[in-house]
Design a protein around this motif. Structure first.
Motif, short mmCIF file in Angstrom:
data_model
loop_
_atom_site.label_atom_id
_atom_site.label_comp_id
_atom_site.label_asym_id
_atom_site.label_seq_id
_atom_site.Cartn_x
_atom_site.Cartn_y
_atom_site.Cartn_z
N THR A 125 17.60 16.02 -26.68
CA THR A 125 17.45 17.47 -26.86
C THR A 125 16.16 17.84 -27.60
O THR A 125 15.97 18.99 -27.95
N THR A 126 15.27 16.88 -27.82
CA THR A 126 14.01 17.19 -28.47
C THR A 126 13.21 18.19 -27.63
O THR A 126 12.92 17.93 -26.46
N CYS A 131 20.62 23.05 -39.98
CA CYS A 131 19.69 23.79 -39.12
C CYS A 131 19.15 24.99 -39.90
O CYS A 131 19.70 25.34 -40.94
N ARG A 190 22.03 25.21 -32.67
CA ARG A 190 21.88 24.32 -33.83
C ARG A 190 20.73 23.33 -33.65
O ARG A 190 20.18 22.84 -34.62
N ARG A 191 20.39 23.04 -32.40
CA ARG A 191 19.28 22.11 -32.15
C ARG A 191 17.93 22.83 -32.14
O ARG A 191 16.90 22.22 -31.89
N GLY A 216 25.22 19.01 -39.50
CA GLY A 216 25.08 20.40 -39.03
C GLY A 216 23.92 21.15 -39.66
O GLY A 216 23.94 22.38 -39.77
N ARG A 275 17.66 11.95 -37.65
CA ARG A 275 18.15 12.93 -36.68
C ARG A 275 19.68 12.86 -36.59
O ARG A 275 20.36 13.88 -36.56
N THR A 276 20.21 11.65 -36.58
CA THR A 276 21.66 11.47 -36.50
C THR A 276 22.35 12.13 -37.69
O THR A 276 23.30 12.90 -37.53
N THR A 298 19.98 15.23 -47.15
CA THR A 298 20.15 14.68 -45.80
C THR A 298 19.38 13.39 -45.63
O THR A 298 19.87 12.42 -45.04
N THR A 301 21.20 14.45 -39.62
CA THR A 301 20.94 15.89 -39.58
C THR A 301 21.91 16.59 -38.63
O THR A 301 22.49 17.63 -38.96
N TYR A 302 22.10 16.00 -37.45
CA TYR A 302 23.01 16.59 -36.48
C TYR A 302 24.46 16.52 -36.97
O TYR A 302 25.21 17.48 -36.87
N GLN A 303 24.84 15.37 -37.54
CA GLN A 303 26.23 15.23 -37.97
C GLN A 303 26.56 16.15 -39.13
O GLN A 303 27.69 16.60 -39.26
#
Ligand SMILES: *Cc1c(COP(=O)(O)O)cnc(C)c1O
Length: 399
Positions: free
Chosen positions: A57-58, A249, A65-66, A247, A240-241, A100, A243-245
Motif C-alpha cells: 500500500t506504499t 496515522c 489510515r494508510r 493504528g 511499518r508493521t 512506536t 505502525t499499522y498494528q
C-alpha cells in the motif's frame, strides 16, 4: 517539477526542503499538494478490492489510515533530507513516534539503553509501558561514548540516543555509540528533534531509526502536533508493521501544515540558530550567569563532538544562573516582554521555562550550580531579546 528522487545533479538541503515530496501525480500542477481527505476508498469491483488488499500500500490509496498523497508528500520530503534512508512514516506526535519506534524493535525480555538526559516522556515510557511488557530500561551517562560497550548485556537489544539532551544539552558521540552497537548487533534509535536532518543527517551516520518531533522545527508555528520516524536500510518493514498494528496515522490537515512549515525550515533554523548563538554569547559575559549550556560553547558537555559532527546549532539552549533564588528566577521569567512562558519549542516565537534537571536523573547526578532556565529563540529581533533578558537578569539579581 522534475522527479526529486532522481535529480540531475546532487542538490543542497535548501533546495530539497523546497522541492521535496512535490510529485506531479500528487500536486497535479498545483504548487502545494492539496489536502486529500479520506477514510473510505471506493473500488470498481470485488476483484479490484481483493487485488488491492494484497498489494503493497506504499503510495497507493487503500484506506484512510494508510494515508493519502497529502501525508505521503510530507513523509517523502522528510525522507529526502536523510540520504540513504529506506523510508519515513508519520505519527500524531513526537512521543507517538518514539513509542512506536521502540515497540517496533523491542520484545519481552529485551533491555533498552536510554540516556539519562532523555526527554522526560521518553523516560516515562521506559518505566511505564515498556516495563509492563517485560522490557527493561537501563539509563546511561549521555557522555559515555564508546564506553557504552561496558553497559551492554545479554538482554540488550537497542540503544536509544538523544543529542543534545533535553534541558542539559549534552552532545552525544553518536558515531562512537553506533559503531559499538553495530559490532554487537544492536539497533540504534536517535531523537534528532533539536538538530533535524539539516544539522545532523543521522541515517548517513549509521543510525537505524531517526526520530523527529515535527511539532518543533518542521511545523515551526506552534500550532500542530506531529512526529516522524525515518528508517535506515533494512529497517522499514519492522517499523511499518508496528505502525499499522498500533493504528498510528496523522490527519491530512496536520500533514499539510507540516509540509507548509517544512518549506521555510532551513531559513528559520539558520536565523534562529544565529540569533540564539549571539544571545548565548552575550549571556556568557553577564555577571549573573554561571554557565550557558549551548552545544556550540565550551561550557556545554560534549561541545567538541558538536564541533566535529554538526553543521550548525539550533535555537534552543539553557542558562544556569548564579545563586539559589527560585523567587529571583520567577521574577526574571514573569517580567519578560518578548518570551512566552510555555512548553515546546521550534516555533517562530521566543519562549522561556524554568528547568530543574536534577530531579529527573537516575544514572548520573546533575549538579546544578544555580537556578536554570531554558530559552527557545524565535524570529524576533536579537537586540530586542537581549534587552529583555538584560532587564530580566536585573530583576533576578535584585530579588
Ligand atoms: C517535544 C519533544 C518530543 C515530543 O514531541 P511531541 O510532539 O510534543 O510529542 C520528543 N523529543 C524531544 C527532544 C522534544 O523536545
Amino acid at each position: 517539477m522534475t522527479d526529486p528522487t532522481h535529480p540531475a545533479a546532487p542538490i543542497a538541503d535548501a533546495t530539497r526542503v523546497v522541492q521535496g515530496g512535490r510529485r506531479d501525480e500528487w500536486t497535479r500542477g498545483i504548487v502545494n499538494p492539496p489536502v486529500w481527505r479520506a477514510s473510505t476508498i471506493l473500488y470498481d469491483s470485488v476483484a479490484d478490492l481483493r487485488t488491492n488488499a494484497k498489494r503493497d500500500t506504499t503510495h497507493r490509496l487503500f484506506y484512510g489510515r494508510r494515508g493519502t498523497p497529502t501525508q505521503w508528500s510530507l513523509a517523502d520530503a522528510l525522507d529526502e533530507l536523510e540520504p540513504g534512508a529506506e523510508g519515513t512514516l508519520l505519527y500524531p506526535s513526537g512521543v507517538a513516534a518514539i513509542a512506536t519506534a521502540l515497540l517496533a524493535v523491542l520484545s519481552p525480555g529485551d533491555e533498552v539503553l536510554i540516556p539519562d538526559s532523555a526527554y522526560d516522556p521518553t523516560r516515562s515510557l521506559g518505566g511505564g509501558i515498556l516495563k509492563r511488557m517485560g522490557i527493561s530500561t537501563r539509563f546511561y551517562d549521555p557522555l559515555v561514548g564508546a564506553g557504552i560497550a561496558d553497559l551492554i548485556g545479554r538482554a540488550t537489544r537497542a540503544v536509544f540516543m538523544e543529542s543534545p539532551g533535553s534541558l542539559t544539552f549534552e552532545v552525544q558521540d553518536v558515531p562512537a555509540i553506533v559503531a559499538v552497537a553495530k559490532a554487537r548487533g544492536l539497533v540504534t534509535l536517535l531523537d534528532n528533534t533539536w538538530a533535524t536532518p539539516l544539522l545532523f543527517p543521522a541515517i548517513a551516520r549509521g543510525v537505524d531509526y531517526t526520530i523527529l518531533a515535527c511539532t518543533k522545527y518542521v511545523v515551526g508555528h506552534s500550532d500542530v502536533m506531529l512526529g516522524s520516524v525515518t528508517a535506515g536500510p533494512g529497517r522499514l518493514e519492522a517499523l511499518r508493521t508496528a505502525t499499522y498494528q498500533l493504528g498510528q496515522c496523522v490527519s491530512p490537515d496536520d500533514a499539510w501544515l507540516g509540509s507548509r512549515g517544512l518549506r521555510t525550515m532551513k531559513l528559520r533554523l539558520d536565523e534562529q540558530g544565529r540569533s540564539a548563538l549571539a544571545i548565548a554569547e552575550w549571556l556568557k559575559t553577564r555577571p549573573e550567569v554561571a554557565r550557558v549550556l549551548h552545544p556550540a560553547l565550551p561550557d556545554c558537555p560534549g561541545y567538541e563532538v558538536f564541533a566535529r559532527d554538526f553543521k550548525g546549532a539550533a535555537g534552543l539552549f539553557s542558562v544556569v544562573l548564579k545563586g539559589d533564588s527560585d523567587a529571583g528566577r520567577a521574577a526574571m521569567i514573569d517580567g519578560l516582554a518578548h518570551f512566552g512562558i510555555g512548553y515546546s519549542w521550534g516555533g517562530y516565537e521566543s519562549l522561556v521555562i524554568p528547568v530543574d534537571p536534577q530531579f529527573y536523573r537516575t544514572a548520573t547526578r546533575w549538579a546544578a550550580d544555580g537556578p536554570m532556565i531554558r530559552l527557545q529563540i524565535g524570529l524576533e529581533d536579537t537586540g530586542d531579546l537581549i534587552a529583555d533578558l538584560e532587564a530580566g537578569l536585573k530583576r533576578f539579581a535584585a530579588a
